[in-house]
Scaffold this active site. Structure first.
Site, mmCIF file in Angstrom:
data_model
loop_
_atom_site.group_PDB
_atom_site.id
_atom_site.type_symbol
_atom_site.label_atom_id
_atom_site.label_comp_id
_atom_site.label_asym_id
_atom_site.label_seq_id
_atom_site.Cartn_x
_atom_site.Cartn_y
_atom_site.Cartn_z
ATOM 1 N N LYS A 96 4.859 2.653 11.826
ATOM 2 C CA LYS A 96 3.591 2.148 12.351
ATOM 3 C C LYS A 96 3.865 0.941 13.265
ATOM 4 C CE LYS A 96 0.258 -0.227 10.318
ATOM 5 N NZ LYS A 96 -0.024 -1.285 11.278
ATOM 6 N N HIS A 115 0.856 -1.192 0.000
ATOM 7 C CA HIS A 115 0.000 0.000 0.000
ATOM 8 C C HIS A 115 0.890 1.241 0.000
ATOM 9 C CE1 HIS A 115 1.020 0.077 4.226
ATOM 10 N NE2 HIS A 115 0.510 -1.140 4.377
ATOM 11 N N GLU A 116 0.272 2.395 0.149
ATOM 12 C CA GLU A 116 1.011 3.667 0.080
ATOM 13 C C GLU A 116 2.117 3.745 1.149
ATOM 14 O OE1 GLU A 116 1.914 6.690 -1.555
ATOM 15 O OE2 GLU A 116 0.948 5.337 -2.964
ATOM 16 N N GLY A 117 1.889 3.092 2.293
ATOM 17 C CA GLY A 117 2.925 3.088 3.332
ATOM 18 C C GLY A 117 4.202 2.431 2.806
ATOM 19 N N HIS A 118 4.041 1.272 2.153
ATOM 20 C CA HIS A 118 5.203 0.593 1.560
ATOM 21 C C HIS A 118 5.805 1.459 0.451
ATOM 22 C CE1 HIS A 118 2.791 -3.028 2.933
ATOM 23 N NE2 HIS A 118 3.937 -3.214 3.544
ATOM 24 N N MET A 127 -2.360 3.284 7.407
ATOM 25 C CA MET A 127 -2.391 2.271 6.346
ATOM 26 C C MET A 127 -1.803 0.955 6.844
ATOM 27 S SD MET A 127 -1.975 4.017 2.763
ATOM 28 C CE MET A 127 -2.915 5.493 2.371
ATOM 29 N N SER A 128 -2.458 -0.129 6.482
ATOM 30 C CA SER A 128 -2.021 -1.464 6.893
ATOM 31 C C SER A 128 -2.614 -2.471 5.913
ATOM 32 C CB SER A 128 -2.559 -1.758 8.297
ATOM 33 O OG SER A 128 -2.501 -3.142 8.561
ATOM 34 N N SER A 129 -1.861 -3.519 5.627
ATOM 35 C CA SER A 129 -2.395 -4.566 4.748
ATOM 36 C C SER A 129 -3.639 -5.180 5.382
ATOM 37 C CB SER A 129 -1.344 -5.654 4.516
ATOM 38 O OG SER A 129 -0.158 -5.063 4.025
ATOM 39 N N ARG A 130 -3.691 -5.206 6.720
ATOM 40 C CA ARG A 130 -4.821 -5.836 7.418
ATOM 41 C C ARG A 130 -6.106 -5.008 7.333
ATOM 42 N NH1 ARG A 130 -0.489 -7.961 11.004
ATOM 43 N NH2 ARG A 130 -0.608 -10.220 10.840
#
Ligand code: PAF
Length: 283
Positions: free
Chosen positions: A149, A34-37, A184-187
């Site tokens: 995070k 996601h955008e965090g990555h 943001m988190s994949s979860r």
């Protein structure tokens, strides 16, 4: 963009003469990017000549009743995001090559891994420290980037890197949030629309604690009560922990200062979410 599955092949590229003195920037992930990555990858692109992304859902950092089997995966979308961020190599090892029969060695960081997620998820940080050490030995990065995070994960990795004299610079990158504040988190992909609304209680609680701190409140007792109360208003939210700790050592505190960490873990339905802030840090 090269896709590499084999450890030997990845290691061969990371070692001279193939390396040709180039700086390797490394972003380890479990995929479903996601955008965090993307923020880690963009920063890595600036810091290295070669940008390596790893995607590996690491089985040994999941507990028995956790979401290893259902962890979200979407390789095609991950490749597109990686390509757009200028990744040179995507390293996707298999679990059987990472943990072959007979595997029995682990890396364990002590005090800093004990509270917070370490207490709720026994063995989790041993799994993280072990896989990150293995990945560092395979990719041989000059610099590795991680998101803030996972504040405690970053602290564990920093400690381990210093303690084991690993020749890699660790960079922590700010939390990336959705427009409404959700970290943001994949979860987040697990959340139903109603749960997605309840999940906003985490960032609301963080906002409230920051406001109280900015207006002069220093009592951890008061800060904790106010933060908990805000989350408890959500009927679907079940608090795992709401804790204020020293941002460097993760020790407990009675009085807050600008380096005090507020760390939250809350279950929204079946999904466990984490978030955090350092009270005096400018956002
Ligand atoms: O933060 C993650 O995605 C994982 O814990 C990491 C660092 C890739 C190790 O598996």
């Amino acid at each position: 963009m090269k896709i590499i599955n084999s450890i030997i092949h990845m290691q061969a590229l990371a070692i001279a003469p193939e390396r040709e003195g180039r700086r390797i920037a490394f972003v380890p992930t479990m995929g479903f990017l996601h955008e965090g990555h993307a923020s880690l990858l963009r920063e890595g692109r600036k810091r290295g000549d070669v940008l390596v992304l790893s995607i590996f859902v690491n089985p040994i950092q999941f507990g028995k009743n956790e979401d290893l089997d259902s962890y979200p995966r979407d390789m095609e979308r991950d490749f597109q995001l990686a390509e757009a961020c200028g990744v040179d190599i995507v390293f996707i090892p298999t679990a059987t090559e990472m943990y072959p029969e007979g595997f029995q060695t682990g890396v364990s960081v002590r005090e800093i891994a004990l509270p917070l997620c370490g207490a709720s998820r026994p063995g989790h940080f041993d799994g993280v420290a072990t896989v990150v050490t293995k990945l560092f030995n395979i990719v041989r990065p000059d610099v590795a980037l991680f998101g803030c995070k996972d504040f405690q994960q970053l602290a564990v990795i920093r400690r381990m890197t210093v303690d084991l004299n690993l020749p890699v610079e660790i960079v922590g990158m700010p939390i990336v949030r959705e427009a409404d504040g959700l970290a943001m988190s994949s979860r987040n992909a697990y959340l139903s629309p109603a749960e997605r609304q309840s999940a906003l209680s985490l960032s609301r609680a963080i906002k409230r604690a920051r406001e109280l701190f900015a207006s002069g409140e220093r009592s951890i007792d008061v800060l904790e009560k106010e933060t908990r109360a805000l989350i408890e208003q959500e009927s679907t939210a079940v608090i795992d922990y709401v804790e204020f700790r020293d941002g460097a050592t993760l020790q407990g505190l009675e009085v807050a200062d600008s380096n005090t960490l507020l760390a939250l873990a809350v279950k929204i339905g079946q999904t466990r979410l984490i978030d955090n802030t350092v009270l005096g840090e400018e956002l």
